[in-house]
Motif scaffolding. Structure first.
Motif, PDB file in Angstrom:
ATOM      1  N   ASP A 161       0.775  -1.365   0.019  1.00 45.27           N
ATOM      2  CA  ASP A 161      -0.048  -0.055   0.134  1.00 45.27           C
ATOM      3  C   ASP A 161       0.759   1.199  -0.059  1.00 45.27           C
ATOM      4  O   ASP A 161       0.584   2.322  -0.599  1.00 45.27           O
ATOM      5  N   GLN A 162       1.997   1.328   1.030  1.00 46.87           N
ATOM      6  CA  GLN A 162       3.027   2.498   0.834  1.00 46.87           C
ATOM      7  C   GLN A 162       3.589   2.607  -0.424  1.00 46.87           C
ATOM      8  O   GLN A 162       3.466   3.606  -1.044  1.00 46.87           O
ATOM      9  N   ALA A 163       3.984   1.459  -1.149  1.00 46.98           N
ATOM     10  CA  ALA A 163       4.819   1.700  -2.409  1.00 46.98           C
ATOM     11  C   ALA A 163       3.610   2.282  -3.455  1.00 46.98           C
ATOM     12  O   ALA A 163       3.795   3.117  -4.507  1.00 46.98           O
ATOM     13  N   GLU A 164       2.333   1.615  -3.536  1.00 42.11           N
ATOM     14  CA  GLU A 164       1.363   1.982  -4.284  1.00 42.11           C
ATOM     15  C   GLU A 164       0.865   3.638  -4.225  1.00 42.11           C
ATOM     16  O   GLU A 164       0.949   4.240  -5.125  1.00 42.11           O
ATOM     17  N   ALA A 165       1.003   4.021  -2.946  1.00 43.06           N
ATOM     18  CA  ALA A 165       0.644   5.108  -2.790  1.00 43.06           C
ATOM     19  C   ALA A 165       1.783   6.347  -3.229  1.00 43.06           C
ATOM     20  O   ALA A 165       1.281   7.336  -4.005  1.00 43.06           O
ATOM     21  N   LEU A 166       2.945   5.888  -3.220  1.00 38.13           N
ATOM     22  CA  LEU A 166       4.108   6.629  -3.822  1.00 38.13           C
ATOM     23  C   LEU A 166       3.939   6.662  -5.168  1.00 38.13           C
ATOM     24  O   LEU A 166       4.031   7.813  -6.027  1.00 38.13           O
ATOM     25  N   ARG A 167       3.792   5.594  -5.789  1.00 37.50           N
ATOM     26  CA  ARG A 167       3.580   5.538  -7.209  1.00 37.50           C
ATOM     27  C   ARG A 167       2.473   6.555  -7.800  1.00 37.50           C
ATOM     28  O   ARG A 167       2.854   7.142  -8.896  1.00 37.50           O
ATOM     29  N   LEU A 168       1.353   6.437  -7.081  1.00 38.32           N
ATOM     30  CA  LEU A 168       0.390   7.255  -7.521  1.00 38.32           C
ATOM     31  C   LEU A 168       0.697   8.817  -7.456  1.00 38.32           C
ATOM     32  O   LEU A 168       0.080   9.478  -7.876  1.00 38.32           O
ATOM     33  N   LEU A 169       1.415   9.137  -6.589  1.00 34.39           N
ATOM     34  CA  LEU A 169       2.066  10.672  -6.630  1.00 34.39           C
ATOM     35  C   LEU A 169       3.264  11.113  -7.605  1.00 34.39           C
ATOM     36  O   LEU A 169       2.963  12.205  -7.863  1.00 34.39           O
ATOM     37  N   ARG A 170       3.461   9.962  -8.323  1.00 33.34           N
ATOM     38  CA  ARG A 170       4.754  10.422  -9.177  1.00 33.34           C
ATOM     39  C   ARG A 170       3.845  10.899 -10.585  1.00 33.34           C
ATOM     40  O   ARG A 170       2.985  10.209 -11.047  1.00 33.34           O
ATOM     41  N   PRO A 171       4.399  11.852 -11.284  1.00 28.60           N
ATOM     42  CA  PRO A 171       3.880  12.267 -12.578  1.00 28.60           C
ATOM     43  C   PRO A 171       3.804  11.135 -13.598  1.00 28.60           C
ATOM     44  O   PRO A 171       4.769  10.381 -13.457  1.00 28.60           O
ATOM     45  N   SER A 172       2.780  11.119 -14.396  1.00 27.12           N
ATOM     46  CA  SER A 172       2.536   9.790 -14.986  1.00 27.12           C
ATOM     47  C   SER A 172       2.282  10.386 -16.654  1.00 27.12           C
ATOM     48  O   SER A 172       2.190   9.398 -17.407  1.00 27.12           O
ATOM     49  N   GLU A 173       2.341  11.683 -16.913  1.00 25.76           N
ATOM     50  CA  GLU A 173       2.071  11.891 -18.390  1.00 25.76           C
ATOM     51  C   GLU A 173       3.774  12.267 -19.052  1.00 25.76           C
ATOM     52  O   GLU A 173       4.237  13.207 -18.893  1.00 25.76           O
ATOM     53  N   PRO A 174       4.110  11.298 -19.770  1.00 17.72           N
ATOM     54  CA  PRO A 174       5.419  11.430 -20.267  1.00 17.72           C
ATOM     55  C   PRO A 174       5.589  12.506 -21.532  1.00 17.72           C
ATOM     56  O   PRO A 174       4.545  12.810 -22.039  1.00 17.72           O
ATOM     57  N   PRO A 175       6.684  13.157 -21.605  1.00 19.14           N
ATOM     58  CA  PRO A 175       6.645  14.071 -22.725  1.00 19.14           C
ATOM     59  C   PRO A 175       6.839  13.391 -24.100  1.00 19.14           C
ATOM     60  O   PRO A 175       7.218  12.267 -24.264  1.00 19.14           O
ATOM     61  N   GLU A 176       6.300  14.031 -25.183  1.00 20.14           N
ATOM     62  CA  GLU A 176       6.118  13.431 -26.269  1.00 20.14           C
ATOM     63  C   GLU A 176       7.551  13.406 -27.037  1.00 20.14           C
ATOM     64  O   GLU A 176       7.864  12.678 -27.839  1.00 20.14           O
ATOM     65  N   HIS A 177       8.449  14.431 -26.856  1.00 23.31           N
ATOM     66  CA  HIS A 177       9.591  14.518 -27.712  1.00 23.31           C
ATOM     67  C   HIS A 177      10.714  14.810 -26.480  1.00 23.31           C
ATOM     68  O   HIS A 177      10.519  15.212 -25.497  1.00 23.31           O
ATOM     69  N   ARG A 178      12.076  14.619 -26.616  1.00 17.89           N
ATOM     70  CA  ARG A 178      13.262  14.813 -26.042  1.00 17.89           C
ATOM     71  C   ARG A 178      13.690  16.263 -26.371  1.00 17.89           C
ATOM     72  O   ARG A 178      14.331  16.502 -27.252  1.00 17.89           O
TER      73      ARG A 178
END
Length: 342
Positions: A161-178
């Motif tokens: 549960d703790q690990a999942e809570a941290l993953r949910l806080l991390r941004p999840s929208e990756p950039p389209e380009h470098r």
């Protein structure tokens, strides 16, 4: 667990583990997840970093669908008796060499290196490594596919549960380009992934809002490696080893899946040579190597162990020069020397 300037305990391991999952989580958010006062977490992390027991890094890597992938290799090195320390010092200064390990058997050292192509790898080894005074021979193993690597390794000191809570806080929208601007942000975070946007503002010449947005994008990017490392020998891992396995093709994916469940496995890659799979392990003691080999033999009786290397010391890891206690000494920028073009 250990004593140096202070006690390293379960909370310290939880903090390190949390930052492995979300390296920029706020202490306030982490305090709620761990049910610990944020000031205590901040104080503990400061002590770990000031005592050189924990450190962070950020660098560019390949994404899973990169059109042009870097070439990586493990290079065995044989040294003139009495010259190993001099060789280690010179290898540590070279940016394309990610790590330097002391090891057993007919070789004295092995290094991990990445370049842009097979030709540039061959030339770099010939013109920058083999010519170092005190080196009498090298042997190269090219990495074909990296299944597991150090930035994905976790301490596993948190509940699900703790690990999942941290993953949910991390941004999840990756950039389209470098974007070129991202490279500057990665460089600014290269030795401290928790630098504030305000601290980076003067260096980058951009607004805090833009820098914060770029950092969020990089946290979601599959081509950025975020690492939280620590002094492994001081924290219970007294040895390391490399297993060289001959695996039949139809068993390879199943074996790798099985290895993922072993917290000892720091890295796993298919390689060129007599063995086709190299498994890099951290061990609390050498007896654990027998247990791991027994587990593999029981589940995969056709897998052959071609060689075993014991690693008594890691002199450099992901750009950081380490002392004999495995604490960080200094950082050598990754890719800090020119790499040849074809």
């Amino acid at each position: 667990m250990c004593m140096i300037d202070g006690m390293v305990d379960g909370l310290d391991f939880q903090i390190i583990n949390a930052l492995q999952i979300h390296p920029r989580v706020s202490w306030a958010h982490l305090g709620r997840i761990l049910r610990v006062d944020p000031s205590t977490i901040s104080r503990r992390w400061s002590a770990l970093t000031q005592q050189r027991q924990a450190w962070t890094s950020c660098f560019e890597g390949d994404g899973p669908r990169s059109a042009e992938r870097e070439i990586s290799a493990l290079v065995e090195i044989r040294c003139t008796p009495g010259r190993r320390a001099d060789v280690i010092a010179e290898l540590g200064r070279q940016g394309p060499i990610f790590s330097v390990h002391c090891t057993s058997g007919p070789r004295d050292l092995y290094v991990m290196i990445s370049t842009h192509s097979l030709l540039s790898m061959d030339r770099y080894i010939d013109e920058h490594i083999a010519v170092i005074p005190g080196i009498v021979g090298t042997r190269t193993h090219y990495l074909r596919r990296i299944f597991l690597e150090g930035s994905g390794w976790r301490l596993n000191m948190l509940s699900d549960d703790q690990a999942e809570a941290l993953r949910l806080l991390r941004p999840s929208e990756p950039p389209e380009h470098r974007k070129p601007a991202y490279r500057d942000v990665v460089a600014a975070l290269s030795t401290d992934v928790r630098r504030t946007a305000a601290d980076m503002q003067r260096e980058l010449g951009r607004s805090i809002t833009v820098i914060s947005r770029d950092i969020d994008a990089l946290l979601a990017a599959n081509w950025v490696r975020w690492r939280v490392d620590f002094a492994h020998t001081l924290m219970g891992w007294s040895a390391a080893a490399v297993l060289w396995l001959d695996v039949q093709h139809h068993d390879l994916e199943r074996l790798v899946a099985s290895l993922r469940s072993l917290n000892h496995v720091r890295m796993c890659a298919s390689v060129t040579g007599e063995a086709n799979l190299a498994v890099f392990l951290w061990l609390h003691n050498l007896q654990e190597l027998d247990e791991i080999e027994g587990r593999v033999a029981s589940a995969f009786p056709k897998v052959l162990v071609k060689d075993r290397w014991i690693v008594p010391r890691i002199a450099k890891r992901t750009g950081y020069i380490l002392d004999l206690d495995s604490r960080r000494l200094r950082y050598v920028p990754v890719g800090g020397q020119p790499v040849f073009e074809d």
